[in-house]
Design a protein around this motif. Structure first.
Motif, PDB file in Angstrom:
ATOM      1  N   MET A   1       0.847  -1.170   0.000  1.00  0.00           N
ATOM      2  CA  MET A   1       0.000   0.000   0.000  1.00  0.00           C
ATOM      3  C   MET A   1       0.897   1.240   0.000  1.00  0.00           C
ATOM      4  N   LEU A   2       0.525   2.224  -0.791  1.00  0.00           N
ATOM      5  CA  LEU A   2       1.269   3.470  -0.842  1.00  0.00           C
ATOM      6  C   LEU A   2       1.065   4.266   0.436  1.00  0.00           C
ATOM      7  N   SER A   3       1.993   5.184   0.703  1.00  0.00           N
ATOM      8  CA  SER A   3       1.834   6.060   1.860  1.00  0.00           C
ATOM      9  C   SER A   3       0.599   6.918   1.676  1.00  0.00           C
ATOM     10  N   PRO A   4      -0.179   7.086   2.718  1.00  0.00           N
ATOM     11  CA  PRO A   4      -1.387   7.890   2.582  1.00  0.00           C
ATOM     12  C   PRO A   4      -1.049   9.364   2.383  1.00  0.00           C
ATOM     13  N   THR A   5      -1.964  10.086   1.754  1.00  0.00           N
ATOM     14  CA  THR A   5      -1.801  11.534   1.571  1.00  0.00           C
ATOM     15  C   THR A   5      -2.456  12.289   2.709  1.00  0.00           C
ATOM     16  N   CYS A   6      -2.803  11.565   3.760  1.00  0.00           N
ATOM     17  CA  CYS A   6      -3.389  12.176   4.949  1.00  0.00           C
ATOM     18  C   CYS A   6      -2.527  11.808   6.152  1.00  0.00           C
ATOM     19  N   SER A   7      -2.685  12.562   7.225  1.00  0.00           N
ATOM     20  CA  SER A   7      -2.020  12.173   8.470  1.00  0.00           C
ATOM     21  C   SER A   7      -3.013  11.351   9.283  1.00  0.00           C
ATOM     22  N   ILE A   8      -2.528  10.281   9.873  1.00  0.00           N
ATOM     23  CA  ILE A   8      -3.364   9.397  10.684  1.00  0.00           C
ATOM     24  C   ILE A   8      -2.697   9.294  12.048  1.00  0.00           C
ATOM     25  N   ALA A   9      -3.378   9.817  13.058  1.00  0.00           N
ATOM     26  CA  ALA A   9      -2.814   9.790  14.407  1.00  0.00           C
ATOM     27  C   ALA A   9      -3.782   9.083  15.347  1.00  0.00           C
ATOM     28  N   TYR A  10      -3.265   8.099  16.061  1.00  0.00           N
ATOM     29  CA  TYR A  10      -4.076   7.436  17.083  1.00  0.00           C
ATOM     30  C   TYR A  10      -3.905   8.185  18.390  1.00  0.00           C
ATOM     31  N   ARG A  11      -5.011   8.521  19.018  1.00  0.00           N
ATOM     32  CA  ARG A  11      -5.003   9.198  20.320  1.00  0.00           C
ATOM     33  C   ARG A  11      -5.462   8.199  21.375  1.00  0.00           C
ATOM     34  N   PRO A  12      -4.518   7.554  22.076  1.00  0.00           N
ATOM     35  CA  PRO A  12      -4.922   6.554  23.073  1.00  0.00           C
ATOM     36  C   PRO A  12      -5.739   7.153  24.209  1.00  0.00           C
TER      37      PRO A  12
END
Length: 134
Positions: A1-12
């Motif tokens: 899978m290519l790197s996404p063009t969005c930022s994905i952050a998990y907030r525990p």
């Protein structure tokens, strides 16, 4: 899978994903982004997503159809038994386009009324998070 063009952050601390798109992208790229989001959600066991689309000005009918009718139901099934909750953070201009376009409204109506997942659109990030964490 290519790197996404969005930022994905998990907030525990919130048990939620915060996803932000800095710009528009072609439909296949956005599909890859959503697959990456689902992979991160499965990794962290979260079904709460804040999707910040304020900087994506282009409304692609193909994306609206695919997300509401194909991807979100599939994501909800994979994240079950947690209910998939999608808080979509929109710009006022995007909300106006949604309101003026019968085609876009049909996708939103389907997404908001869908039984497999819950979707909420809002222009205020605080309200978006509040709804997401209810």
């Amino acid at each position: 899978m290519l790197s996404p063009t969005c930022s994905i952050a998990y907030r525990p601390d919130l048990g939620a994903l915060i996803v932000r798109w800095p710009t528009d992208a072609p439909f296949p790229t956005l599909q890859d982004d959503f697959e990456a989001i689902l992979a991160v959600a499965e990794q962290h066991g979260t079904a709460r997503w804040l999707l910040d689309v304020r900087r994506r000005a282009h409304l692609n009918p193909q994306l609206g159809d695919w997300t509401t009718r194909v991807f979100f139901p599939r994501a909800a099934a994979r994240l079950a038994p947690q209910p998939l909750r999608l808080s979509v953070l929109c710009s006022p201009a995007r909300m106006a386009v949604y309101a003026a376009s019968a085609e876009q409204q049909s996708y939103l109506d389907h997404g908001i009324a869908h039984q497999a997942y819950q979707m909420h659109l809002v222009c205020d990030e605080g309200k978006a998070m509040e709804w997401l964490l209810e």
